[in-house]
Design an enzyme around this catalytic site. Structure first.
Site, PDB file in Angstrom:
ATOM      1  CB  CYS A   1      -3.441  14.561 -21.158  1.00 41.44           C
ATOM      2  SG  CYS A   1      -1.699  14.902 -20.873  1.00 41.44           S
TER       3      CYS A   1
ATOM      4  CB  ALA B   1       8.451  -4.632   9.968  1.00 42.29           C
TER       5      ALA B   1
ATOM      6  CG  HIS C   1      -2.995   2.523  -1.998  1.00 37.41           C
ATOM      7  ND1 HIS C   1      -3.038   2.364  -0.637  1.00 37.41           N
ATOM      8  CD2 HIS C   1      -4.104   1.920  -2.468  1.00 37.41           C
ATOM      9  CE1 HIS C   1      -4.128   1.685  -0.312  1.00 37.41           C
ATOM     10  NE2 HIS C   1      -4.789   1.389  -1.396  1.00 37.41           N
TER      11      HIS C   1
ATOM     12  CG  ASN D   1       0.662  -3.784  13.680  1.00 34.89           C
ATOM     13  OD1 ASN D   1       0.977  -3.067  14.614  1.00 34.89           O
ATOM     14  ND2 ASN D   1      -0.019  -3.342  12.635  1.00 34.89           N
TER      15      ASN D   1
ATOM     16  CD  GLN E   1      -2.429  -1.241   2.793  1.00 36.95           C
ATOM     17  OE1 GLN E   1      -3.317  -0.472   3.142  1.00 36.95           O
ATOM     18  NE2 GLN E   1      -1.897  -2.136   3.608  1.00 36.95           N
TER      19      GLN E   1
ATOM     20  CB  CYS F   1       0.877  18.517 -18.558  1.00 35.58           C
ATOM     21  SG  CYS F   1       0.892  17.354 -19.928  1.00 35.58           S
TER      22      CYS F   1
ATOM     23  CB  THR G   1      -1.396  -2.825   6.966  1.00 33.53           C
ATOM     24  OG1 THR G   1      -2.460  -1.992   6.492  1.00 33.53           O
ATOM     25  CG2 THR G   1      -1.871  -4.260   7.114  1.00 33.53           C
TER      26      THR G   1
ATOM     27  CB  CYS H   1      -2.652  19.140 -22.135  1.00 31.30           C
ATOM     28  SG  CYS H   1      -2.761  18.710 -20.390  1.00 31.30           S
TER      29      CYS H   1
END
Ligand code: BV8
Ligand code: ZN
Length: 281
Positions: free
Chosen positions: A132, A263, A121, A245, A103, A179, A220, A182
């Site tokens: 665009c 972790a 994500h 966790n 994520q 951009c 998470t 455009c």
């Protein structure tokens, strides 16, 4: 970390052939990258990340939102993968069928040795046009990732090294570039709240979870959907789920083993428990 839970989790990992590793912000916490639960710093502490990470916020104040992402991008460039990231790479090296689903929008899995995680994500390093969708270059003055060897002959930096991961106090609003195609404002290549996830990534994640024989969920809070459903897909199809966790989450009930710890410490210990001869990365 030791104990019967670690031994059981090690046994499950050693027996796995098609594991999935599913990660959230806690995976990068020990690298100094703030989680979504952590209080923001500097200018950003006034804002709720879930409000800033929306199309409406970008429409209302593109410079504020672009500035926030630029600050996070620089924070991640100053950060380093932690032993947890390297342990995930060690699992994939040992079991090539391993699918890493994240994520996170930082690039620490790639820098930690996992070349192609499934990104649910998006990424901080894939800006595109908000109209665009034309890919846009990264800001030219973005520092290289920490740990990148300095080109030969670069003078040694003097003074205190900069703090890792955190946005810098002077970070602030920044007008997004236009951009090249455009002229519309460039936006960060992430999935904002209220936006659909990239269908290819979501399909790959659901397929991997449905076909896995172990799902390791790391760092998470499992509160953001549809990502939070990925571990449920694995559990519903009978695969054991192991959680890493420091605190309980809504996933506790579906987990065969809950490893309560950070972790960066637990994952290397888990790799050693599964493969005592392994170099945990
Ligand atoms: C959508 C990118 C519709 C941007 C992100 C069903 C039920 C309820 C709500 C919804 C629902 N379906 C949809 C919704 C709405 C919404 C949602 O889920 N809201 C939540 C808040 C209730 N979902 C959406 O809007 C999604 N889109 O639904 O679109 C649609 C569909 C079709 C067509 C059009 C539209 C999009 C969601 C994606 C949003 N973007 N990120 C950015 O980064 O700026 S989400 C972002 O927040 C992260 O990517 C991540 O997913 C989430 C944060 O969660 P975690 O990663 O878990 O981090 P958190 O800080 O919460 O927790 C950290 C954990 O780590 C803690 O448990 C902590 O204890 C632990 N930890 C700490 N240190 C360590 C550690 N663990 C291990 N080691 C440590 N050292
Ligand atoms: Zn454009």
């Amino acid at each position: 970390m030791t104990g019967p839970e670690l031994a059981e989790a090690g046994r499950l990992l050693a027996a796995a052939r098609r594991p999935v590793v599913f990660t959230g912000a806690g995976m990068s916490a020990e690298s100094g990258v703030p989680t979504f639960r952590d209080a923001q710093t500097g200018l950003w502490q006034r804002y709720d990340p879930q409000e800033l990470a929306t199309p409406a916020a970008f429409r209302a104040d593109p410079a504020l939102v672009w500035g926030w992402y630029e600050a996070r991008r620089r924070g991640v460039r100053r950060a380093l993968p932690n032993p947890g990231h390297r342990a995930v790479a060690a699992i994939q090296a040992r079991l090539p069928a391993t699918v890493v689903i994240t994520q996170n929008v930082d690039d620490l899995h790639e820098r930690g040795g996992v070349p192609a995680p499934v990104r649910l994500h998006g990424s901080l390093f894939a800006p595109r046009c908000s109209a665009c969708a034309r890919p846009a270059p990264l800001p030219s003055d973005l520092p290289p990732p920490a740990g990148t060897p300095e080109p030969r002959g670069t003078p040694e930096p003097r003074g205190e090294p900069e703090p890792r991961g955190e946005p810098e106090p002077q970070d602030g609003p920044l007008t997004p570039p236009a951009c090249a195609g455009c002229g519309a404002p460039v936006r960060p290549g992430v999935v904002w709240f209220g936006e659909a996830l990239p269908s290819a990534a979501l399909d790959a994640a659901v397929e991997a979870a449905a076909g896995c024989d172990l799902l390791l969920t790391v760092g998470t809070s499992a509160l953001v959907h549809p990502a939070a459903e990925i571990p449920l897909v694995a559990a519903r199809l009978g695969a054991p789920v192991v959680q890493v966790n420091p605190v309980p989450t809504p996933l506790d009930a579906i987990c065969a083993v809950n490893l309560r710890g950070p972790a960066g410490e637990v994952l290397p210990a888990l790799v050693r428990a599964a493969w005592p001869d392994a170099d945990a990365g």
